[in-house]
Design a protein around this motif. Sequence first.
Motif, PDB file in Angstrom:
ATOM      1  N   GLN A 216       0.837  -1.203   0.000  1.00 42.60           N
ATOM      2  CA  GLN A 216       0.000   0.000   0.000  1.00 42.60           C
ATOM      3  C   GLN A 216       0.871   1.251   0.000  1.00 42.60           C
ATOM      4  OE1 GLN A 216      -1.963   1.480   3.729  1.00 42.60           O
ATOM      5  NE2 GLN A 216      -3.845   0.960   2.635  1.00 42.60           N
ATOM      6  N   GLY A 217       1.868   1.260   0.845  1.00 40.52           N
ATOM      7  CA  GLY A 217       2.757   2.413   0.919  1.00 40.52           C
ATOM      8  C   GLY A 217       3.493   2.648  -0.381  1.00 40.52           C
ATOM      9  N   ILE A 218       3.988   1.568  -1.012  1.00 38.01           N
ATOM     10  CA  ILE A 218       4.710   1.705  -2.272  1.00 38.01           C
ATOM     11  C   ILE A 218       3.776   2.147  -3.385  1.00 38.01           C
ATOM     12  CG2 ILE A 218       5.862   0.373  -4.086  1.00 38.01           C
ATOM     13  CD1 ILE A 218       7.332  -1.132  -1.848  1.00 38.01           C
ATOM     14  N   ARG A 219       2.575   1.582  -3.429  1.00 40.49           N
ATOM     15  CA  ARG A 219       1.631   1.930  -4.493  1.00 40.49           C
ATOM     16  C   ARG A 219       1.317   3.424  -4.498  1.00 40.49           C
ATOM     17  NH1 ARG A 219      -1.952  -1.321  -3.093  1.00 40.49           N
ATOM     18  NH2 ARG A 219      -3.408   0.001  -1.972  1.00 40.49           N
ATOM     19  N   HIS A 220       0.951   3.956  -3.334  1.00 43.08           N
ATOM     20  CA  HIS A 220       0.611   5.374  -3.258  1.00 43.08           C
ATOM     21  C   HIS A 220       1.858   6.254  -3.322  1.00 43.08           C
ATOM     22  CE1 HIS A 220      -3.577   4.595  -2.618  1.00 43.08           C
ATOM     23  NE2 HIS A 220      -3.332   3.828  -1.566  1.00 43.08           N
ATOM     24  N   GLY A 221       2.934   5.811  -2.702  1.00 44.96           N
ATOM     25  CA  GLY A 221       4.148   6.614  -2.675  1.00 44.96           C
ATOM     26  C   GLY A 221       4.772   6.774  -4.044  1.00 44.96           C
ATOM     27  N   LYS A 222       4.791   5.698  -4.825  1.00 48.77           N
ATOM     28  CA  LYS A 222       5.333   5.787  -6.181  1.00 48.77           C
ATOM     29  C   LYS A 222       4.511   6.750  -7.025  1.00 48.77           C
ATOM     30  CE  LYS A 222       6.149   3.028 -10.338  1.00 48.77           C
ATOM     31  NZ  LYS A 222       6.325   1.680 -10.918  1.00 48.77           N
ATOM     32  N   ALA A 223       3.193   6.613  -6.955  1.00 47.77           N
ATOM     33  CA  ALA A 223       2.323   7.502  -7.732  1.00 47.77           C
ATOM     34  C   ALA A 223       2.506   8.957  -7.313  1.00 47.77           C
ATOM     35  CB  ALA A 223       0.863   7.073  -7.574  1.00 47.77           C
ATOM     36  N   ASP A 224       2.608   9.187  -6.022  1.00 51.31           N
ATOM     37  CA  ASP A 224       2.770  10.563  -5.534  1.00 51.31           C
ATOM     38  C   ASP A 224       4.110  11.150  -5.954  1.00 51.31           C
ATOM     39  OD1 ASP A 224       0.271  10.679  -4.291  1.00 51.31           O
ATOM     40  OD2 ASP A 224       1.038   9.834  -2.418  1.00 51.31           O
TER      41      ASP A 224
END
Length: 271
Positions: A216-224
């Motif tokens: 979850q952290g990687i998914r949102h963090g990469k997009a951000d």
Amino acid sequence: MSDTALNMDAPLSEATRNNVRWITLDRERQRNPLSLQMLNVLTEALDRAGVDPSVRAIVIAANGPVFSAGHDLREMSQRDGEERAAQIARMREILDCCSQMMLAIVNSPKAIIACVQGTATAAGCQLVSACDLAIAADTATFCTPGVNMGGFCTTPLVGIGRNVHRKHAMALALTGDAFSAEDAVRFGLINECVAADSLVDRTTELAERIAAKSAQGIRHGKADFYRQIDMPIEDAFVYANEAMVRAMTSADAEEGKAAFFEKRPPNWGDA
């Protein structure tokens, strides 16, 4: 390692180990060109891995001495008796598919690592630049040789120019020369240069370490990250502040903080 692609005619293979999907370009004799077939199959493989909850990181690798020689020049060339308009239409289709494949890497919810064992040329170099991280063997080389054939590697520079300083990007494009993996680290095109015989082990270690983090952290963090990186700095701070609030109040962030204080491994939620 379990195979997930059974089509023997496919130009690549897919396998999964310890939540890492390995996508390996497998047209060694043709130098792993980014043909129209390869681009479409690679995009499909990335899309499958992106929605597979068992996959928490992706590696793009290749067989043979060449990572990728870029576009298939036979596909890009005018054929006997062919109208120029037909050639141009085919070239536009190939370039559009290439752009969509590169964007699939950037927009994937999973971290994607390039494992570069050999030469990465033109669009093959662009493929390396599109990945979130890249590790190369010390025998690998990188070049954008369009200028040597009377053209210019304009589309590869879209990705390369967003990775490295523009003077390094222009050195690649204006000379057409091959640069070493050590140069590529210095330019910022790749993260690490390692001995060829330790490339797979080093890539595996990095990919599995990332796969152990919160999906979850990687998914949102990469997009951000990719969303804010080209914003004016004032806008980037405004956007990143709100993204940080969302990230630090997520279910996985709460679990991560609890695990830190309780001195135990975190139990991440579903991808």
